[in-house]
Design a protein around this motif. Structure first.
Motif, PDB file in Angstrom:
ATOM      1  N   UNK A 298       0.814  -1.210   0.000  1.00  0.00           N
ATOM      2  CA  UNK A 298       0.000   0.000   0.000  1.00  0.00           C
ATOM      3  C   UNK A 298       0.840   1.248   0.000  1.00  0.00           C
ATOM      4  N   UNK A 299       0.280   2.353   0.483  1.00  0.00           N
ATOM      5  CA  UNK A 299       0.896   3.677   0.611  1.00  0.00           C
ATOM      6  C   UNK A 299       0.774   4.486  -0.671  1.00  0.00           C
ATOM      7  N   UNK A 300       1.263   5.749  -0.613  1.00  0.00           N
ATOM      8  CA  UNK A 300       1.234   6.605  -1.797  1.00  0.00           C
ATOM      9  C   UNK A 300       2.204   6.120  -2.857  1.00  0.00           C
ATOM     10  N   UNK A 301       3.061   5.175  -2.505  1.00  0.00           N
ATOM     11  CA  UNK A 301       4.019   4.622  -3.458  1.00  0.00           C
ATOM     12  C   UNK A 301       3.425   3.458  -4.237  1.00  0.00           C
ATOM     13  N   UNK A 302       2.764   2.546  -3.549  1.00  0.00           N
ATOM     14  CA  UNK A 302       2.297   1.316  -4.200  1.00  0.00           C
ATOM     15  C   UNK A 302       0.949   0.851  -3.687  1.00  0.00           C
ATOM     16  N   UNK A 303      -0.010   1.763  -3.588  1.00  0.00           N
ATOM     17  CA  UNK A 303      -1.351   1.377  -3.163  1.00  0.00           C
ATOM     18  C   UNK A 303      -2.387   1.550  -4.260  1.00  0.00           C
ATOM     19  N   UNK A 304      -1.925   1.555  -5.509  1.00  0.00           N
ATOM     20  CA  UNK A 304      -2.844   1.783  -6.620  1.00  0.00           C
ATOM     21  C   UNK A 304      -3.369   0.468  -7.199  1.00  0.00           C
ATOM     22  N   UNK A 305      -4.276   0.593  -8.164  1.00  0.00           N
ATOM     23  CA  UNK A 305      -4.981  -0.577  -8.683  1.00  0.00           C
ATOM     24  C   UNK A 305      -4.033  -1.613  -9.264  1.00  0.00           C
ATOM     25  N   UNK A 306      -3.049  -1.180 -10.013  1.00  0.00           N
ATOM     26  CA  UNK A 306      -2.089  -2.115 -10.584  1.00  0.00           C
ATOM     27  C   UNK A 306      -1.386  -2.915  -9.490  1.00  0.00           C
ATOM     28  N   UNK A 307      -1.032  -2.239  -8.408  1.00  0.00           N
ATOM     29  CA  UNK A 307      -0.323  -2.903  -7.309  1.00  0.00           C
ATOM     30  C   UNK A 307      -1.178  -3.984  -6.655  1.00  0.00           C
ATOM     31  N   UNK A 308      -2.456  -3.660  -6.441  1.00  0.00           N
ATOM     32  CA  UNK A 308      -3.362  -4.639  -5.841  1.00  0.00           C
ATOM     33  C   UNK A 308      -3.648  -5.786  -6.808  1.00  0.00           C
ATOM     34  N   UNK A 309      -3.718  -5.467  -8.097  1.00  0.00           N
ATOM     35  CA  UNK A 309      -3.946  -6.509  -9.104  1.00  0.00           C
ATOM     36  C   UNK A 309      -2.795  -7.503  -9.139  1.00  0.00           C
ATOM     37  N   UNK A 310      -1.570  -6.993  -9.077  1.00  0.00           N
ATOM     38  CA  UNK A 310      -0.388  -7.867  -9.076  1.00  0.00           C
ATOM     39  C   UNK A 310      -0.373  -8.737  -7.825  1.00  0.00           C
ATOM     40  N   UNK A 311      -0.644  -8.126  -6.679  1.00  0.00           N
ATOM     41  CA  UNK A 311      -0.663  -8.890  -5.425  1.00  0.00           C
ATOM     42  C   UNK A 311      -1.737  -9.970  -5.463  1.00  0.00           C
ATOM     43  N   UNK A 396      12.506  -2.481   8.504  1.00  0.00           N
ATOM     44  CA  UNK A 396      11.654  -2.439   7.321  1.00  0.00           C
ATOM     45  C   UNK A 396      12.512  -2.531   6.071  1.00  0.00           C
ATOM     46  N   UNK A 397      12.139  -3.448   5.191  1.00  0.00           N
ATOM     47  CA  UNK A 397      12.784  -3.617   3.897  1.00  0.00           C
ATOM     48  C   UNK A 397      11.800  -3.172   2.816  1.00  0.00           C
ATOM     49  N   UNK A 398      12.255  -2.368   1.875  1.00  0.00           N
ATOM     50  CA  UNK A 398      11.383  -1.853   0.827  1.00  0.00           C
ATOM     51  C   UNK A 398      11.433  -2.733  -0.413  1.00  0.00           C
ATOM     52  N   UNK A 399      10.252  -3.100  -0.917  1.00  0.00           N
ATOM     53  CA  UNK A 399      10.164  -3.990  -2.072  1.00  0.00           C
ATOM     54  C   UNK A 399       8.975  -3.593  -2.943  1.00  0.00           C
ATOM     55  N   UNK A 400       8.850  -4.266  -4.078  1.00  0.00           N
ATOM     56  CA  UNK A 400       7.697  -4.080  -4.951  1.00  0.00           C
ATOM     57  C   UNK A 400       6.518  -4.886  -4.428  1.00  0.00           C
ATOM     58  N   UNK A 401       5.297  -4.575  -4.875  1.00  0.00           N
ATOM     59  CA  UNK A 401       4.139  -5.386  -4.493  1.00  0.00           C
ATOM     60  C   UNK A 401       4.278  -6.846  -4.909  1.00  0.00           C
TER      61      UNK A 401
END
Length: 429
Positions: A298-311, A396-401
């Motif tokens: 989630x977040x302003x970085x990766x909380x968009x529709x594409x991110x949720x679709x990939x997850x 905390x480790x930062x990664x892609x969705x």
């Protein structure tokens, strides 16, 4: 003289040719502040400038998102202050549950090609993906911007990132920007315009591009700009609150850049930023097998529709590992509604995720997943500073969705290609 994107936008706004290092005062197209910064801006207006006044309420946006819903009475008082201010001046307030400020500014057309936007939040740089000169400012500058409708800028020098080719399977734009930050470091682009051009942009949807621009501030950049191509223009059509000027978002041939970088997308691998810096980047494979306690998508970085679709594609028919918590937070109510319609929310819920929407939550250590001592987490956010998301001894480790979702299945870091053999652009959203 040939100009960069930043120089073209600021020249148009200033009504004269401008050059790097020059100070200009320009009219603003929008000013934004969130619940962590708006109360201070209001206080500044009252105590330093003799009372509140707003130049143009239609251009002022307040968002309650960082601690939304409120987690204590003190926070509730700050939210009340913002509501009263918005009612008194007639400016736009996005109250609890609407979404995260940067997603809302994009969704509701406050950012568009050629616009100049400031926000009392460092990740206002996100809107550069739409060709807007957008940047974060302090609460005092936000107060001045709301009162006068103008602000001063030093015209930045620029870095050029030429994107070519296409991403491989399971690689996301988050991996690209982590790679760049890892190479340049936290101060490698201080007060510069990071400008992304090239045919590689065609391999990224708007959601992916917003992720890249969102994180340029992690290497010190003032703005993160991209040309307003056909995809951008389709996105802003019917949304933009001003007149888009896509011609301002393409650099002139021969424009001067302090440095130029060739980024071949097919060479980008799944990446991970280790504590306690977004620049402490290595390949995911180097940490494969490391056990984790929590995953946050989630977040302003990766909380968009594409991110949720990939997850959802990765987690469909699978379960989050025992002993691992997985939280998914859509960046706005609109994103959540679309994810609900498309079945992503159901898929993530059935997999064992806690799914909600419209709050920064765990990113800023407010709620919905504050980390305890010694806990290890994978976040799709933009920062992993010590203590930001919970106890100072958490990591905390930062990664892609994609990496986050795949790792949630096993309760340890894994390469997302183990569970996803498609390119992100080829996934139907």
């Amino acid at each position: 003289m040939p100009k960069t994107i930043a120089e073209k936008i600021l020249s148009a706004k200033a009504g004269k040719d401008v050059s790097p290092g020059e100070i200009v005062v320009v009219e603003l197209d929008a000013v934004m502040a969130q619940d962590g910064t708006a109360p201070l801006a209001i206080k500044v207006m009252n105590e330093k400038f003799g009372g509140e006044r707003v130049k143009d309420p239609s251009k002022v946006v307040l968002v309650i998102d960082h601690t939304a819903p409120s987690n204590n009475p003190g926070t509730s008082e700050l939210h009340i202050l913002m509501r009263k201010f918005a009612r008194r001046h007639g400016c736009r307030l996005f109250d609890v549950g609407n979404g995260i400020c940067h997603q809302l500014m994009v969704e509701y057309g406050y950012a568009y090609p050629g616009a100049v936007v400031v926000g009392a939040d460092s990740h206002t740089v996100t809107y550069g993906a739409l060709g807007a000169f957008s940047t974060g400012v302090g609460s005092t500058d936000a107060a001045i911007a709301m009162m006068t409708g103008k602000l001063w800028f030093k015209v930045p020098e620029a870095l050029k990132f030429n994107l070519t080719g296409k991403f491989k399977e399971a690689v996301m734009s988050k991996d690209l920007i982590l790679t760049i930050i890892g190479e340049l470091g936290e101060d490698g682009a201080t007060y510069m315009s990071a400008e992304f051009v090239g045919d590689g942009l065609k391999d990224m949807r708007i959601d992916s591009r917003l992720t890249v621009s969102n994180m340029v501030v992690e290497m010190g950049a003032k703005v993160g700009l991209m040309p307003a191509d056909e995809e951008v223009m389709r996105f802003v059509e019917g949304r933009a609150r001003g007149t888009p000027k896509p011609e301002l978002t393409y650099p002139d041939k021969g424009a001067h850049y302090k440095d130029e970088f060739e980024m071949e997308l097919e060479k980008i691998e799944p990446m991970i930023a280790k504590p306690y810096s977004p620049a402490n980047v290595v390949a995911v494979d180097e940490l494969e097998g490391m056990e984790i306690d929590q995953v946050f998508i989630g977040s302003c970085t990766n909380g968009r529709l594409e991110d949720l679709a990939v997850a959802a594609k990765i987690l469909k028919g699978k379960k989050v590992a025992d002993g691992t918590r997985c939280i998914a937070i859509a960046a706005s109510r609109n994103v959540y509604t679309e994810a609900l319609k498309k079945g992503y929310v159901e898929t993530l819920t059935e997999a064992g995720c806690l799914v909600t929407f419209g709050t920064c939550g765990p990113c800023v250590g407010a709620h919905y997943g504050v980390l305890g001592p010694g806990e290890v987490a994978l976040f799709t956010t933009n920062r992993n500073f010590r203590g930001r998301s919970g106890h100072r001894d958490s990591k905390v480790y930062l990664v892609s969705p994609a990496t986050a979702a795949a790792s949630a299945i096993e309760g340890k870091v894994v390469n997302p290609r183990k569970y996803l053999n498609q390119r992100i652009r080829d996934i139907e959203i």
